[in-house]
Design a protein around this motif. Structure first.
Motif, short mmCIF file in Angstrom:
data_model
loop_
_atom_site.label_atom_id
_atom_site.label_comp_id
_atom_site.label_asym_id
_atom_site.label_seq_id
_atom_site.Cartn_x
_atom_site.Cartn_y
_atom_site.Cartn_z
N ALA A 61 0.83 -1.21 0.00
CA ALA A 61 0.00 0.00 0.00
C ALA A 61 0.87 1.25 0.00
N ALA A 62 2.01 1.18 0.67
CA ALA A 62 2.92 2.34 0.72
C ALA A 62 3.47 2.65 -0.67
N VAL A 63 3.79 1.62 -1.43
CA VAL A 63 4.29 1.84 -2.80
C VAL A 63 3.17 2.42 -3.67
N HIS A 64 1.97 1.91 -3.53
CA HIS A 64 0.83 2.46 -4.28
C HIS A 64 0.65 3.94 -3.95
N SER A 65 0.75 4.27 -2.69
CA SER A 65 0.60 5.67 -2.27
C SER A 65 1.72 6.54 -2.85
N ALA A 66 2.94 6.00 -2.84
CA ALA A 66 4.07 6.75 -3.38
C ALA A 66 3.91 7.00 -4.88
#
Length: 152
Positions: free
Chosen positions: A140-145
Motif C-alpha cells: 500500500a505504501a508503494v501504491h501511495s508513493a
C-alpha cells in the motif's frame, strides 16, 4: 417547402445530416462519436468518402447506433477525432456487449479496466523496466508513493 430548403442548407454543415431512428441501438460508442463528430469539421458525406463508402448514411448510422461501428474502422476514427485508440476500443467493447449478449460482460469489464492510454502505457513501461518485468506485488505504501508521484 421552405423548411426543406432550410434543412438542405444545413446539410453542408459538419456532421449533418443525422436522424435518430426507431431501430437505433445507441451505445456509449455511438453517443461518443455523435458528441465529438462536429469537431472533425467533416460532413457525414465527406467522412464516408474518407472511409471509402459510397453513401454518407453509414457514418450517420454509426452516430445514432443504427449500425455497429466495425472494429477495423476504429484507427481512422481515432485519427479523425484526435482521441486515443484505446478509448475507442473500450467503447467498442461496450457496443459489442450491448449488441451481442454472447459477449461475456465480465470479459468486457476486465478488458476495460486493464486497457491503458498511450500516456498510461509510458508509466507501465517505466514500471516494468524498473522491476525487470518481475511483476511484483506492491505494498500500500508503494501504491501511495506512485499516486503521490504522478499527482505532483
Amino acid at each position: 417547402m421552405n423548411e426543406w430548403f432550410k434543412r438542405r442548407d444545413t446539410m453542408s454543415e459538419a456532421g449533418l445530416p443525422r436522424v435518430n431512428s426507431k431501430s437505433a441501438m445507441p451505445s456509449p460508442l455511438s453517443e461518443f462519436l455523435d458528441a465529438l463528430w462536429g469537431a472533425t469539421g467533416l460532413t457525414n458525406d465527406q467522412a464516408a468518402s474518407k472511409f471509402g463508402f459510397l453513401a454518407s448514411n453509414v457514418v450517420s448510422m454509426w452516430r445514432v447506433g443504427r449500425t455497429a461501428v466495425p472494429l477495423a474502422r476504429l484507427p481512422m476514427i481515432a485519427e479523425l477525432l484526435k482521441v486515443d485508440l484505446v478509448l475507442l476500443f473500450a467503447l467498442w467493447l461496450k457496443q459489442s456487449r450491448l449488441r451481442n449478449d454472447g459477449v461475456p460482460a465480465p470479459l468486457v469489464e476486465v478488458l476495460k479496466r486493464r486497457l491503458v492510454t498511450a500516456n498510461e502505457a509510458e508509466v507501465i513501461r517505466t514500471l516494468r523496466h524498473a522491476t525487470r518485468n518481475a511483476d511484483p506485488a506492491f505494498s500500500a505504501a508503494v501504491h501511495s508513493a506512485i499516486a503521490l508521484a504522478v499527482t505532483k
